[in-house]
Design a protein around this motif. Sequence first.
Motif, PDB file in Angstrom:
ATOM      1  N   HIS A  73       0.828  -1.212   0.000  1.00  0.00           N
ATOM      2  CA  HIS A  73       0.000   0.000   0.000  1.00  0.00           C
ATOM      3  C   HIS A  73       0.860   1.258   0.000  1.00  0.00           C
ATOM      4  CE1 HIS A  73       0.580   0.777   4.330  1.00  0.00           C
ATOM      5  NE2 HIS A  73       0.606  -0.531   4.437  1.00  0.00           N
ATOM      6  N   ARG A  92     -18.697  -6.754  -3.777  1.00  0.00           N
ATOM      7  CA  ARG A  92     -19.853  -6.243  -3.033  1.00  0.00           C
ATOM      8  C   ARG A  92     -20.042  -4.746  -3.227  1.00  0.00           C
ATOM      9  NH1 ARG A  92     -19.588  -7.822   2.955  1.00  0.00           N
ATOM     10  NH2 ARG A  92     -17.445  -7.171   2.646  1.00  0.00           N
TER      11      ARG A  92
ATOM     12  N   ALA B 184     -13.404   0.664   2.461  1.00  0.00           N
ATOM     13  CA  ALA B 184     -12.098   0.009   2.608  1.00  0.00           C
ATOM     14  C   ALA B 184     -12.268  -1.332   3.317  1.00  0.00           C
ATOM     15  CB  ALA B 184     -11.145   0.912   3.386  1.00  0.00           C
ATOM     16  N   MET B 186     -14.952  -3.284   3.292  1.00  0.00           N
ATOM     17  CA  MET B 186     -15.560  -4.235   2.364  1.00  0.00           C
ATOM     18  C   MET B 186     -14.550  -4.677   1.312  1.00  0.00           C
ATOM     19  SD  MET B 186     -19.489  -3.058   1.856  1.00  0.00           S
ATOM     20  CE  MET B 186     -19.510  -1.324   2.240  1.00  0.00           C
ATOM     21  N   ALA B 187     -13.692  -3.743   0.885  1.00  0.00           N
ATOM     22  CA  ALA B 187     -12.671  -4.091  -0.098  1.00  0.00           C
ATOM     23  C   ALA B 187     -11.734  -5.149   0.471  1.00  0.00           C
ATOM     24  CB  ALA B 187     -11.890  -2.840  -0.507  1.00  0.00           C
ATOM     25  N   ARG B 189     -12.413  -7.381   2.705  1.00  0.00           N
ATOM     26  CA  ARG B 189     -13.052  -8.688   2.744  1.00  0.00           C
ATOM     27  C   ARG B 189     -13.148  -9.311   1.350  1.00  0.00           C
ATOM     28  NH1 ARG B 189     -19.001 -10.679   4.824  1.00  0.00           N
ATOM     29  NH2 ARG B 189     -19.231 -12.163   3.165  1.00  0.00           N
ATOM     30  N   ASP B 190     -13.458  -8.486   0.348  1.00  0.00           N
ATOM     31  CA  ASP B 190     -13.660  -9.029  -0.993  1.00  0.00           C
ATOM     32  C   ASP B 190     -12.359  -9.528  -1.603  1.00  0.00           C
ATOM     33  OD1 ASP B 190     -16.312  -8.656  -0.950  1.00  0.00           O
ATOM     34  OD2 ASP B 190     -16.364  -6.914  -2.261  1.00  0.00           O
ATOM     35  N   ASP B 191     -11.280  -8.788  -1.447  1.00  0.00           N
ATOM     36  CA  ASP B 191     -10.023  -9.168  -2.081  1.00  0.00           C
ATOM     37  C   ASP B 191      -8.883  -8.386  -1.436  1.00  0.00           C
ATOM     38  OD1 ASP B 191      -7.822  -9.571  -3.754  1.00  0.00           O
ATOM     39  OD2 ASP B 191      -9.091  -9.848  -5.495  1.00  0.00           O
ATOM     40  N   THR B 193      -5.627  -8.634  -1.680  1.00  0.00           N
ATOM     41  CA  THR B 193      -4.531  -8.215  -2.556  1.00  0.00           C
ATOM     42  C   THR B 193      -4.930  -7.005  -3.381  1.00  0.00           C
ATOM     43  OG1 THR B 193      -3.864 -10.504  -2.664  1.00  0.00           O
ATOM     44  CG2 THR B 193      -2.916  -9.045  -4.287  1.00  0.00           C
ATOM     45  N   ALA B 194      -6.141  -7.052  -3.927  1.00  0.00           N
ATOM     46  CA  ALA B 194      -6.605  -5.910  -4.715  1.00  0.00           C
ATOM     47  C   ALA B 194      -6.761  -4.686  -3.817  1.00  0.00           C
ATOM     48  CB  ALA B 194      -7.925  -6.246  -5.403  1.00  0.00           C
ATOM     49  N   ALA B 195      -7.141  -4.899  -2.557  1.00  0.00           N
ATOM     50  CA  ALA B 195      -7.266  -3.768  -1.634  1.00  0.00           C
ATOM     51  C   ALA B 195      -5.903  -3.113  -1.426  1.00  0.00           C
ATOM     52  CB  ALA B 195      -7.844  -4.233  -0.299  1.00  0.00           C
ATOM     53  N   ARG B 196      -4.871  -3.953  -1.215  1.00  0.00           N
ATOM     54  CA  ARG B 196      -3.513  -3.401  -1.072  1.00  0.00           C
ATOM     55  C   ARG B 196      -3.162  -2.595  -2.304  1.00  0.00           C
ATOM     56  NH1 ARG B 196      -2.177  -8.440   1.345  1.00  0.00           N
ATOM     57  NH2 ARG B 196      -1.900  -8.024   3.546  1.00  0.00           N
ATOM     58  N   MET B 197      -3.587  -3.103  -3.461  1.00  0.00           N
ATOM     59  CA  MET B 197      -3.213  -2.470  -4.718  1.00  0.00           C
ATOM     60  C   MET B 197      -3.981  -1.166  -4.959  1.00  0.00           C
ATOM     61  SD  MET B 197      -0.732  -3.532  -6.353  1.00  0.00           S
ATOM     62  CE  MET B 197      -0.532  -5.284  -6.147  1.00  0.00           C
ATOM     63  N   THR B 198      -4.944  -0.841  -4.097  1.00  0.00           N
ATOM     64  CA  THR B 198      -5.555   0.483  -4.199  1.00  0.00           C
ATOM     65  C   THR B 198      -5.078   1.354  -3.032  1.00  0.00           C
ATOM     66  OG1 THR B 198      -7.506  -0.426  -3.120  1.00  0.00           O
ATOM     67  CG2 THR B 198      -7.643  -0.129  -5.465  1.00  0.00           C
ATOM     68  N   GLY B 199      -3.949   0.980  -2.445  1.00  0.00           N
ATOM     69  CA  GLY B 199      -3.342   1.828  -1.425  1.00  0.00           C
ATOM     70  C   GLY B 199      -3.941   1.658  -0.042  1.00  0.00           C
ATOM     71  N   ILE B 200      -4.719   0.577   0.164  1.00  0.00           N
ATOM     72  CA  ILE B 200      -5.335   0.361   1.479  1.00  0.00           C
ATOM     73  C   ILE B 200      -4.363  -0.407   2.373  1.00  0.00           C
ATOM     74  CG2 ILE B 200      -7.185  -0.863   2.689  1.00  0.00           C
ATOM     75  CD1 ILE B 200      -8.943  -0.269   0.224  1.00  0.00           C
ATOM     76  N   ASP B 201      -4.160   0.096   3.591  1.00  0.00           N
ATOM     77  CA  ASP B 201      -3.323  -0.589   4.574  1.00  0.00           C
ATOM     78  C   ASP B 201      -4.186  -1.658   5.234  1.00  0.00           C
ATOM     79  OD1 ASP B 201      -1.855  -1.408   6.709  1.00  0.00           O
ATOM     80  OD2 ASP B 201      -1.148   0.591   7.257  1.00  0.00           O
TER      81      ASP B 201
END
Lengths: 245, 319
Positions: A73, A92, B184, B186-187, B189-191, B193-201
């Motif tokens: 991140h 979702r 963030a 929900m992201a 929980r859903d994925d 790796t993809a969450a990390r890739m949108t800058g989410i810690d």
Amino acid sequence: MTLLQATAISKRFGGLMALSEVDFTVAPGEFVAVIGPNGAGKSTFLNVLTGLTLPSAGNVQFDGRDITRAPTHGRIRAGLGRTFQHGRLFSRLSVLENVMTGAAIRTDRSESQLREASLGMLDRMGLADEAKRPIDSLSYGQRRMVELCRALACGPRVLLLDEPAAGLNSGEVELLMARLIALRAEHELAVVLIEHNMGMVMRLAERILVLNFGCRIAEGTPAKVQSDPAVLSAYLGEGYNNARD
Amino acid sequence: MRRYDSLIIAAAIVVLGGLLSLVLADYRLRLLNVSVISAIAVIGFNFAFGLAGLISLGHAAFVGLGAYTLAILTTALGWSPWLAIPVAILVTTVFAGMIGYPLLRLRGHYLALATLGLNVSFTIVVTNWITLTGGTNGISGIPELRLGGFAFNDERRFLWLGLVLLALCAAFAITLQRSRHGRAMMAVRDDETAARMTGIDVTRVKITALCLSAAFAALSGTLFAAHVRFVAPEDFNYAHSIIYLAMLIVGGEGAVAGAVIGAALLTFLPEWLRFLGDAYLAFFGLMLLAILVFLPTGLVGLTGRLRRLGWGAKVERTP
């Protein structure tokens, strides 16, 4: 000047050398393609650049800072962006909300500014009408485009695309290329493209890096790479010269 | 319309609950109080489980930690309950943050087992640390909540207080869920790796979700202690964690309204079905199964499904 620089990257998975001593640089605004047969280490290389896998040796620098061991991140916030080979969206959330998670990388934006910025991005990619729709109602091609929007909403300076054309029909590939060209004209956006669609690679890339079995076997302009004997033998097999006869 | 959802739900809770408080008799009022107190805990659980996807089976331990902190501060130290409530919430939240760092390295079933272990440990500690907690005798003599000359000392009065707090919690939870922080979670929980890739810690988001869920649980626990005015270990054992999970699944995970509906329904259901005797548990199990299979989005998912049916009918009519 280089923006993203990888030096002597090696990655070992047990006895398998997935990458060995790969050097790679990207200048601001440059369009570089990474190609190679299946299993050449292309996706592993992107994983090392984005921090999903740590390299066994070597280092990665972004904008003059060592990011070899930085968390993913943190790299994204610094200006790297990436899409995935199979398109990974948040199922979702709606199309708009997916893009908004990307736009939220800028913490100074209010909720309405996030919404506006994300709608603007969707509009530019021709997806404004789909903004309210749930992800599972989109076609495969649209999903990949939403993923691209989400990555762009993070405002990257280097965008890494992992086979963006895989699974798209020829019309969608044309559209994708046109949009990538338009994007680069608008922003100073460097792109690293992994792709098997050689037509796309040859038309868009300014420079090509060829990997095979984790090693760099060639690098240069599309014309140079196309006639490189090492590349031809990697793709066509050792006997390609005999086949000409 | 979506913008005012939090206000609508809060108003619905206060108005509906207020009306019920006027028509229901004493025992039903008590159950309604239990529903309201559980609903606050389940709204909290929704942050961890519904949004961030953390399968936690230790939620009752956080409720218990809140309840015991209030009980100890008010009885042994003679604090005012109003002062003890925020302190209990703070203590529980900090505790959740501290155990979150090691625990949240685990995922899925491993996290479920570890949190279940946490809940069992909590019960064991509370049962055996007799000098502090009174062991199985529990702690009695918790003072009532009062505001000036007005004591919340009967079921109806306590319900009014509970409803206001529940409405505030629900409005806050909905607002948070619709913000970048909720997205963030929900992201993640859903994925991941993809969450990390949108800058989410991802680690930070998970710990925040766990701390939020613990804070709501602690508030629920303090209300429980102030309502019953007695706490004992068995009120917070792992079976209660599973009930919170069931409440959220029946009502609809990921939805604040679902948390409230589920909490109320599962509190009243055993009373409505008392004629079944021991067969109630079999009925309960079958009902949970049916909801998991046919209504994976819970009872609140029904409204979406009905809306889609109506919409589908309209489409069919157009030639």
